[in-house]
Enzyme design. Structure first.
Site, PDB file in Angstrom:
ATOM      1  CG  ASP A 243      -3.255 -15.142  14.856  1.00 54.88           C
ATOM      2  OD1 ASP A 243      -4.007 -13.984  14.848  1.00 54.88           O
ATOM      3  OD2 ASP A 243      -2.858 -15.910  15.298  1.00 54.88           O
TER       4      ASP A 243
ATOM      5  CG  ASP B  74      -1.095 -15.403  21.971  1.00 58.94           C
ATOM      6  OD1 ASP B  74      -1.829 -16.217  21.360  1.00 58.94           O
ATOM      7  OD2 ASP B  74      -1.010 -14.533  21.126  1.00 58.94           O
TER       8      ASP B  74
END
Ligand code: DGJ
Length: 717
Positions: free
Chosen positions: A454, A520
């Site tokens: 990430d 997301d």
């Protein structure tokens, strides 16, 4: 398909694309034609093609023709965006490169033809290397290396490479976006001037245009000539479309350099990222060349893409062994094959305010380490994956307390926080070594098969080293090296590129990763749009697509399981949902979709992506057709209510025109939800029609509730 070479003209051909280079006169190569395959052309025809392209000299312009090379130069009279900008304390601000050597030959792996050029400007003390390639899938790609052959430092401000497009490319399409809504298309006229997409975020960006396209007015997925450019770089970058009053239209791109970021000492070399160009009749063909290229990569994942359960939206930071074991049980039960433990497993990380940088398993939450969970997951037949965010650090962490100087910063101040975090300076060898050691140790200890990597903030005032000089370039190069080194140590390791979802999607990171976390936002309605446009660059198997809870956690919208799962089906399928709270009907429904995904994934992950141009903007048609065109799977997606009811015909693109297909609804996406009393006549019986009829005429689409979809399968008889 071959290379024709004469009088300094090169004709490269591959996959219905031609690239004609004019390499005459010792000048840097000029592209005479990039686009539709021109067929075999003899030497005279190539020279005639170039000659016929020479414009007249007009009033109040230079007395000479202005050749626009792949690296356009001021010295040639080019007054548009310069290819090279830089100087030696004010001197050598303009170059006139002369070609010293040029080689054309066959490429390797995904590359069919390769041209290398060595050029120099002795007066400026600079040497330039150019690589121009045409891939098997018909992509053009270019990169350059600039070497300082002078005696003083040379400050490089930018090195951009360009590809010309014809003047009948009158319309532009590029993508923008934000966190949770990446890849929003914007279209407008290709006007005179420069349409510039510049990124200074230090990561690719949620707003990055994966492709800057220019095409014939009204070009669609299936129609209209269109040319697109992509910069394969995960740091600051530029891509632009430029049109001049002198009739030049081009696409260009490269890295965007911060002031003083690249200062070449005598003998030093700067290398640009690859800039890619793709041509197509319609966006599907343009996208297909990127897909083909990615699939030709030696490291492209060849194993079936495992159904993945990611724990993030199921538990967020509430990690608990028993709960996660129950989640793993439920995941395995519906058919999951990979279980990824997301954020929250390491030092002091109970929320997003602390812990980043302390890459040691948290003893309070995991007294026996991650072994009990990893063993449980493996006992269920699943692979174990782990989330990391290596480049980041919370000020509230042991690492930041011990090494405040490892934070990217300048001017004696630290940059504004984003998600309560700062960025580690990977240009510092000690910081780099710490991360490599930690990642290596974790992957080894837990036999991690998959890392979700990430990167949750933009880089602001990214100064590197004690002097705090501009450091995004060094950071980008360092993270590439870090990933490469980790992969070399753990050859089977797969890595996902995640950056607050889809903020690091580019062909630079994809040279070393195995999929992306597309967004997301897993609200299926938003995901239809995000996946459709991410698909301009990536084939389905590289796009993480998960089924979320019935109510989307990022938008609050509710969707049926069929809509959620039928959307995730066209990516690398996964689950992001606390299944321990799902009822038996929901679990059985999900298991049926997973079984369908497993049966369909060889087709979905190896076939040709097709998207229909439907007159109703709220009725979307997309699908995947097998390479031999024996089978196609389509989704009809009702994005919103339509004006017309019944919806009318829908055409199914991509099938073989001369073959006859049997068209049937495909379970479990075979249940149209609609406010109507009657059934669509062909729906229950199926229908048999030639491929050319299905693509030219189509069949009646079923009426559908908004935010629902059905699947249709076409099988060759
Ligand atoms: C952002 C990612 O995109 C999410 O999937 C999740 O991993 C969180 N970060 C965790 O902090």
């Amino acid at each position: 398909m071959g290379v024709g070479h004469s009088h300094g003209y090169l004709h490269l051909r591959s996959a219905r694309t031609s690239l004609v280079l004019d390499c005459t006169g010792g000048l840097l190569p000029r592209i005479v034609h990039w686009g539709a395959d021109l067929g075999a052309l003899g030497d005279e025809a190539l020279a005639a093609l170039a000659g016929a392209d020479e414009p007249q000299i007009m009033s109040s312009t230079l007395d000479v023709r202005v050749p626009v090379a792949v690296l356009p130069e001021l010295s040639a009279g080019w007054l548009g965006t310069p290819g090279l900008t830089g100087h030696r304390d004010g001197r050598d601000f303009s170059t006139a490169f002369t070609v010293r050597a040029l080689e054309a030959g066959a490429g390797e792996g995904p590359v069919r033809h390769r041209v290398t050029v060595e050029a120099a400007d002795e007066h400026a003390g600079l040497a330039l290397g150019l690589e121009i390639e045409l891939t098997r899938s018909g992509l053009v790609r270019l990169r350059a290396a600039l070497t300082n052959d002078g005696d003083d430092p040379y400050t490089l401000d930018g090195l951009l490479l360009t590809l010309p497009v014809p003047s009948h490319a009158t319309e532009l399409l590029d993508l923008t976006g934000r966190h949770l809504r990446e890849r929003i298309p914007q279209r407008h006229e290709f006007t005179l001037g420069t349409h510039l997409r510049e990124n200074r975020r230090g990561r690719t960006g949620a707003d990055a245009t994966l492709v800057q396209a220019a095409g014939e007015g009204g070009f669609g997925f299936r129609t209209g000539e269109v040319w697109g450019l992509h910069v394969g770089w995960s740091g600051n970058h530029r891509s632009f479309a430029e049109r001049t009053p002198a009739g030049v239209s081009l696409l260009g791109g490269g890295e965007a350099l911060l002031p003083g970021e690249v200062r070449l000492a005598p003998g030093d070399t700067y290398e640009t990222p690859w800039t890619y160009g793709s041509y197509g009749r319609g966006l599907d063909e343009l996208a297909g060349r990127f897909h083909g290229f990615l699939r030709d990569r030696p490291h492209h994942p060849r194993t079936p893409r495992p159904v993945t359960l990611n724990t993030w939206e199921a538990v967020y930071f509430q990690q608990d062994l028993d709960k996660l074991k129950a989640l793993a049980d439920a995941a395995a039960d519906v058919g999951a094959e990979r279980f990824v433990l997301d954020d929250g497993w390491f030092g002091g990380r109970r929320d997003d305010r602390a812990g980043l940088g302390d890459w040691y398993v948290d003893k309070d939450v995991w007294p026996d380490g991650l072994h009990p969970l990893a063993a449980h997951v493996r006992g269920l037949g699943m692979e174990f994956g782990l989330w990391v965010e290596p480049e980041m650090v919370n000020p509230d962490s042991d690492l930041a307390r011990a090494h405040p100087e490892w934070i990217l910063s300048t001017g004696g101040r630290t940059p504004p926080l984003a998600r309560h975090q700062q960025v580690l300076d990977l240009g510092r060898p000690e910081a780099y070594a710490y991360l490599l050691e930690r990642l290596d140790a974790l992957v080894a200890e837990y036999a991690v098969g998959y890392l979700k990597w990430d990167h949750n903030r933009d880089l602001v005032e990214a100064g590197t080293g004690p002097a705090g000089v501009a450091g995004v370039h060094a950071q980008t190069v360092a993270v590439y090296r870090l990933i490469d080194e980790l992969r070399a140590r753990h050859p089977g390791l797969e890595i996902e590129s995640c950056s607050s979802g889809g903020a690091r999607i580019d062909l630079g990171i994809l040279e070393r990763t195995d999929r992306v976390w597309t967004s997301d936002c897993i609200d299926a309605l938003e995901r239809q749009q995000i996946q459709r446009w991410t698909g301009m660059l990536l084939p389905p198997e590289l796009m993480g697509a998960h089924v979320g809870a019935p109510v989307s956690q990022t938008t609050g919208r509710s969707h049926t399981l069929d809509f959620r799962a039928g959307t995730a089906l066209f990516g690398h399928f996964g689950i992001e949902w606390d299944l321990t709270g799902a009822g038996p009907r929901e679990r059985a429904g999900l298991a049926a979709w997973i079984a369908a995904y497993k049966e369909l994934r060889p087709l979905l992950h190896g076939g040709t992506v097709v998207r229909g141009d439907h007159p109703d903007p709220a009725l979307w048609v997309h699908g995947v057709v097998a390479p031999d065109r024996s089978r196609g799977v389509y989704a009809l997606v009702r994005m919103a209510t339509g004006v017309q009811a019944p919806p009318g015909r829908v055409r199914l693109p991509g099938l073989d025109g001369t073959s006859t297909y049997r068209l049937t609804p495909l379970a479990p996406g075979d249940r149209p939800q609609a406010f109507t009393g009657s059934r669509l006549p062909w729906w229950d019986s199926g229908v048999e029609l030639p491929g050319r009829v299905l693509s030219a005429v189509g069949v009646q689409a079923p009426a559908l509730h908004p935010e629902s979809l059905v699947l249709i399968e076409a099988r060759r008889l």
